[in-house]
Design a protein around this motif. Structure first.
Motif, PDB file in Angstrom:
ATOM      1  N   LEU A 300      54.321  40.996  47.810  1.00 46.05           N
ATOM      2  CA  LEU A 300      53.515  42.101  47.295  1.00 46.05           C
ATOM      3  C   LEU A 300      52.934  41.774  45.923  1.00 46.05           C
ATOM      4  O   LEU A 300      51.818  42.222  45.600  1.00 46.05           O
ATOM      5  N   ARG A 301      53.662  41.021  45.123  1.00 45.56           N
ATOM      6  CA  ARG A 301      53.123  40.632  43.811  1.00 45.56           C
ATOM      7  C   ARG A 301      51.831  39.839  43.976  1.00 45.56           C
ATOM      8  O   ARG A 301      50.929  39.931  43.141  1.00 45.56           O
ATOM      9  N   GLY A 302      51.743  39.082  45.050  1.00 51.59           N
ATOM     10  CA  GLY A 302      50.534  38.312  45.299  1.00 51.59           C
ATOM     11  C   GLY A 302      49.364  39.165  45.731  1.00 51.59           C
ATOM     12  O   GLY A 302      48.222  38.688  45.748  1.00 51.59           O
ATOM     13  N   TRP A 303      49.614  40.422  46.090  1.00 49.57           N
ATOM     14  CA  TRP A 303      48.536  41.322  46.497  1.00 49.57           C
ATOM     15  C   TRP A 303      47.823  41.962  45.320  1.00 49.57           C
ATOM     16  O   TRP A 303      46.746  42.520  45.470  1.00 49.57           O
ATOM     17  N   VAL A 304      48.452  41.917  44.152  1.00 49.56           N
ATOM     18  CA  VAL A 304      47.911  42.616  42.984  1.00 49.56           C
ATOM     19  C   VAL A 304      46.760  41.813  42.397  1.00 49.56           C
ATOM     20  O   VAL A 304      46.899  40.607  42.173  1.00 49.56           O
ATOM     21  N   PRO A 305      45.617  42.446  42.164  1.00 59.03           N
ATOM     22  CA  PRO A 305      44.479  41.724  41.580  1.00 59.03           C
ATOM     23  C   PRO A 305      44.865  41.089  40.247  1.00 59.03           C
ATOM     24  O   PRO A 305      45.654  41.652  39.477  1.00 59.03           O
ATOM     25  N   GLU A 306      44.316  39.925  39.981  1.00 60.00           N
ATOM     26  CA  GLU A 306      44.605  39.248  38.723  1.00 60.00           C
ATOM     27  C   GLU A 306      44.023  40.046  37.579  1.00 60.00           C
ATOM     28  O   GLU A 306      42.947  40.625  37.679  1.00 60.00           O
ATOM     29  N   THR A 307      44.748  40.079  36.441  1.00 65.51           N
ATOM     30  CA  THR A 307      44.294  40.798  35.261  1.00 65.51           C
ATOM     31  C   THR A 307      43.878  39.804  34.203  1.00 65.51           C
ATOM     32  O   THR A 307      44.352  38.663  34.159  1.00 65.51           O
ATOM     33  N   VAL A 308      42.980  40.237  33.307  1.00 65.42           N
ATOM     34  CA  VAL A 308      42.507  39.370  32.225  1.00 65.42           C
ATOM     35  C   VAL A 308      43.578  39.274  31.156  1.00 65.42           C
ATOM     36  O   VAL A 308      44.146  40.277  30.739  1.00 65.42           O
ATOM     37  N   GLU A 309      43.876  38.068  30.704  1.00 69.05           N
ATOM     38  CA  GLU A 309      44.880  37.894  29.672  1.00 69.05           C
ATOM     39  C   GLU A 309      44.391  38.504  28.368  1.00 69.05           C
ATOM     40  O   GLU A 309      43.205  38.510  28.061  1.00 69.05           O
TER      41      GLU A 309
END
Length: 336
Positions: A300-309
């Motif tokens: 499920l963690r892989g489903w979360v859209p990437e966020t900007v650092e």
């Protein structure tokens, strides 16, 4: 400073939250009902339509009395005879039938004594044109108190009083608004209830995150991938289908995916394995079946859209023509 008061972040937050509350489905429904409109709350499963209707109903009862709300749920077998009037067996005289008012006419009679709210859940699951019959004309705001006669009682004049208010809910996964009878659409105001990712941070008793996964981001990712495979906005996943108690566990979240989210997406995509693997990556096999053993929090963690650092104070936070958007993890502080 001439008495000028500086606006604080707290002031901005209060104004923004007040605006959001004013525009919320219950608030908008109350506003339209108060001016005499018939209202339908519509949206995909789990977006809070029935909850919003019951919020309005609860406030209505508090103002007008416990018997001022009448609830009914439409279904495929629901008929004109159930809703308007029809012949029913006479319980006092077996073998005889008597003309009996249905829910709408009962509510209309009650509304002559006190303002009455008729709540129709799942209004689009019945054949609404047949169920409403001639009443589709007389529930209109400018046709209230206009006399009509039904086929069963051609000599009796009746009217729908101004004190009757109608609030419906509609699941667009069953039938979209565009497929409803045109006459019905013209006589209701439709309030859109889309998926609300902010609910996880604001709803009482709901967890905002589980095992470090922000549920707002999880919902946004699932719905984004549904859109990517061609699913329209009236067939998305509502926030309630990912709701986990504030003290919920990883198991609670996995159960939500297995028993609520997966079956709905399977229905949306008609078991199309390729598209299901795109929407639910890592847990669906080549036949479109759920692989429960592969359903883990790590997946499920892989489903979360990437966020900007986060960038340093000296770095540019946005491009020249682009605004930074808060992620689900930052949404709760974005107004401050």
């Amino acid at each position: 400073m001439g008495g000028h008061k500086m606006t604080t972040p707290q002031d901005v937050t209060s104004v923004a939250m007040a605006l959001l509350e004013h525009q919320s489905p219950p608030s908008e429904a109350r506003r339209l009902l108060a001016r005499g409109d018939n209202v339908i709350l519509f949206g995909p499963p789990g977006t809070g339509k029935s909850h919003a209707a019951q919020v309005v109903a609860g406030e209505w009862e508090a103002e007008h009395g416990a018997d001022s709300v009448i609830n009914v749920t439409f279904h495929p077998a629901y008929s004109y005879e159930d809703f308007i009037e029809g012949f029913r067996p006479d319980l006092k005289n077996p073998g005889q039938f008597i003309l009996t008012p249905g829910v709408l006419l009962q509510a209309a009679n009650h509304a002559r004594k006190t303002p009455t709210l008729l709540v129709i859940d799942e209004i689009n699951r019945a054949d609404v044109a047949k169920v409403f019959g001639e009443m589709i004309t007389y529930i209109e705001r400018d046709k209230r108190e206009v006399n009509f006669r039904t086929a069963q009682q051609p000599t009796v004049a009746q009217a729908i009083p101004e004190g009757l208010h109608i609030l419906g809910t509609m699941n667009t996964a069953d039938k979209s608004v565009s497929l409803l009878d045109v006459a019905l659409r013209r006589r209701f105001r439709f309030i859109d209830c889309p998926p609300d990712a902010t609910a996880f941070a604001t709803a009482d008793g709901w967890a905002e995150q589980v095992a470090g996964i922000y549920l707002a981001d999880l919902l946004t990712g699932i719905n984004g991938r549904l859109g990517g495979v061609g699913i329209a906005r009236d067939r998305l996943v509502g926030q309630a289908l990912l709701a986990v108690p504030a003290d919920g566990t990883e198991e609670d979240l996995l159960d939500r995916i297995q028993y609520d989210v997966y079956p709905l997406i399977d229905e949306y995509l008609f078991g199309d394995a390729e598209r299901m693997q795109t929407v639910l990556p890592g847990i669906v096999d080549s036949n479109g079946a759920l692989v429960v053993a592969d359903l883990t929090v790590d997946v499920l963690r892989g489903w979360v859209p990437e966020t900007v650092e986060e960038k340093g104070p000296g770095d540019d936070l946005t491009d020249e023509n682009e605004e930074a958007q808060p992620t689900g993890a930052e949404a709760k502080t974005s107004l401050a």
